[in-house]
Design a protein around this motif. Sequence first.
Motif, short mmCIF file in Angstrom:
data_model
loop_
_atom_site.label_atom_id
_atom_site.label_comp_id
_atom_site.label_asym_id
_atom_site.label_seq_id
_atom_site.Cartn_x
_atom_site.Cartn_y
_atom_site.Cartn_z
N ASP A 193 0.84 -1.10 0.07
CA ASP A 193 -0.02 0.09 0.09
C ASP A 193 0.90 1.06 -0.01
O ASP A 193 0.44 2.26 -0.59
N CYS A 194 1.96 1.14 0.75
CA CYS A 194 2.80 2.51 0.72
C CYS A 194 3.48 2.59 -0.68
O CYS A 194 3.54 3.79 -0.91
N ILE A 195 3.67 1.57 -1.43
CA ILE A 195 4.31 1.83 -2.84
C ILE A 195 3.22 2.32 -3.43
O ILE A 195 3.41 3.42 -4.50
N THR A 196 1.87 1.85 -3.42
CA THR A 196 0.79 2.33 -4.28
C THR A 196 0.63 3.85 -4.14
O THR A 196 0.71 4.71 -5.16
N VAL A 197 0.59 4.32 -2.91
CA VAL A 197 0.48 5.69 -2.58
C VAL A 197 1.71 6.50 -3.16
O VAL A 197 1.57 7.57 -3.75
N CYS A 198 2.85 6.03 -2.96
CA CYS A 198 4.12 6.78 -3.39
C CYS A 198 4.03 6.86 -4.89
O CYS A 198 4.49 7.92 -5.53
N GLU A 199 3.43 5.94 -5.61
CA GLU A 199 3.40 5.92 -6.80
C GLU A 199 2.52 7.10 -7.31
O GLU A 199 2.63 7.74 -8.30
N GLN A 239 24.34 -2.45 -3.71
CA GLN A 239 24.48 -1.54 -2.65
C GLN A 239 23.52 -1.03 -2.33
O GLN A 239 23.39 -0.48 -1.23
N LEU A 240 22.33 -1.29 -2.71
CA LEU A 240 20.94 -0.95 -2.36
C LEU A 240 20.44 -1.70 -1.50
O LEU A 240 19.85 -2.65 -1.54
N TYR A 263 9.71 4.84 -1.23
CA TYR A 263 9.32 3.60 -2.16
C TYR A 263 10.57 2.78 -2.41
O TYR A 263 10.32 1.52 -2.46
N ALA A 264 11.62 3.29 -2.15
CA ALA A 264 12.81 2.17 -2.25
C ALA A 264 12.66 1.34 -1.07
O ALA A 264 12.96 0.04 -1.35
N GLU A 265 12.66 1.76 0.09
CA GLU A 265 12.51 0.98 1.38
C GLU A 265 11.27 0.19 1.14
O GLU A 265 11.67 -1.12 1.65
N SER A 315 9.63 -2.01 -8.27
CA SER A 315 10.66 -2.26 -8.90
C SER A 315 11.91 -1.91 -8.31
O SER A 315 12.13 -0.66 -8.09
N THR A 316 12.75 -3.02 -8.03
CA THR A 316 14.23 -2.66 -7.56
C THR A 316 14.88 -1.71 -8.49
O THR A 316 15.63 -0.99 -8.09
N ALA A 317 14.78 -1.98 -9.86
CA ALA A 317 15.46 -0.78 -10.88
C ALA A 317 14.97 0.41 -10.60
O ALA A 317 15.79 1.39 -10.60
N GLN A 318 13.60 0.59 -10.36
CA GLN A 318 13.04 1.77 -10.21
C GLN A 318 13.57 2.51 -8.90
O GLN A 318 13.78 3.80 -8.66
N ALA A 319 13.55 1.73 -7.87
CA ALA A 319 14.07 1.91 -6.58
C ALA A 319 15.51 2.67 -6.68
O ALA A 319 15.57 3.78 -6.16
#
Length: 541
Positions: free
Chosen positions: A266-272, A466-467, A428-430, A439-443
């Motif tokens: 849900d956090c990712i959805t709202v961040c998007e 490194q991420l 988003y990254a976390e 998406s890890t690439a997007q993060a």
Amino acid sequence: MDFNIKNMLQLRTFVLMLLLGGVFISCESDLDVTPEDDDELLADGFFENEGAYKQALAGVYANLSLTSINDPGGSNIAGLDAGTGQYIRGLFNLQNLSTDEVIWTYENDPGLRGMQRNTWSSDNPLILGVFARASYEIALANEFLRQTTTEALSGRGESEELKATIQTYRAEARVLRALANYHLLDMFGKAPSVTENDAVGFDQVPELVGVDLFNFIESELLAALPDLIAARQNEYARVDQGVANMLLAKLYLNAEVYTGTARYADCITVCETLIGSGYSLTPNYLFNFMADNNTNGAQNEIIFPISNDGTNTQNYGGTTIIIQGEVGVPENNGESLGVNATGFGGLFRVRPEFSRLFTSNPLYRNDSRNTLITADRTEEINNVGNTAEGYIITKFSNRTSTGGFGSDRTFTDTDYPLFRYADVLLMYAEATLRGGGGSTAQALGYINELRERAFGNTSGNITQSQLTLDFILDERSRELYWESHRRQDLIRFGVYSGSSYLWSYKGGPQTGTAIPQFRELFPIPNQSLSSNANLTQNAGY
């Protein structure tokens, strides 16, 4: 600014309307408000002017900036120092001073030693300041909502056009109330359960705890969203859909702490949603923290600023205490920060663990977020009272992006960036790394976007390997230090309590020591327990 949140008279008018119009905000002793004015304004008379609704809403906002209806040295909450009871200063005390990011020089000041050594008790005035001010914000929002129901508006013969406008105002007030409840959830794990549908006061209301409080905040934000103006389309410093979504994202990011159930997807959805809302990083990181951050381009990054104005919102909290407190002794470098040369006498230094986020790797010498002053100073702080020990910072400034000064050398013009777009990219990254499905690439792209802004080129970019979550925790501090996030972050990463991460003076001694898990929540203040029999104390206190 059209909305005039920065006009002290608007808060003064609204508070007097509430208090002298027979609508007493609270019976709770730590929320007693004493008007010092001969004016008498009745609610009905006050709302005869259509513009009064906007004025009243400005009063709810202004409680985030001001402490008094009269002057910066006063407090409209009984028993609280004018500075201690200011909303942003309270957040800074509990969210930053209790962590590895900062230390206060003068430990004899009431409550300070206990706060920064993690040994506070339920009679700590800094804790009372936060609980009382957030509760007062809820009371102000509730009263605005009581005065703007469909029945109340129809009874005053208001037009349908005005009713539609006020519906947006009401949504803003609900978000401001949700913000205060969110802070109570984060720091206390509970809040008095009171809305506009309840009798006025906090003396005999039940409490909302944990999951129930989380669900209430979430439902309020979701209900308010459709009636809010689109992100970045409202007047400056007013709530819009971006602010509501930012609160939801923060709520979901920390849901596992608050409720035991992860909500990273849900956090990712709202961040998007936020990423698609038109926000952008200002090219110069430090523009976010200058006296003209409402006009210098930082307004494209700052999702919700808390207004400061050296002329109209004078107070001893907000960015005034931060910038004046940054000034070093013996440097007397206040002039470069746009305040008096000596500032407030060396209030703040940074703890060595924070310093090492920038000093342990030569790469970070070229990081624009590195505002450390290290010359003729030791990184370690062997004596908290020695203002020459420990590095200082210059992140916040009362200078403008063009080199000018704020309107006053004591009280600053710099708005406090409570929420920034940079945090959205970090969240988003976390959340992606925690299995939320992004998406890890997007993060990685978002993190490198922040670092390219910080370094001015790609020299600070990291690779996918490194991420890691450990990297994210450090990067959050490098990007967001002193912005009232650190305690929350350390708890979410599982290193605030216990002994897995020790910082200087954690738990008391200079070398740091473990603190018990119950200190991940603050105690309910004794005054609040005394005045509301339905409130219960947190475990361990």
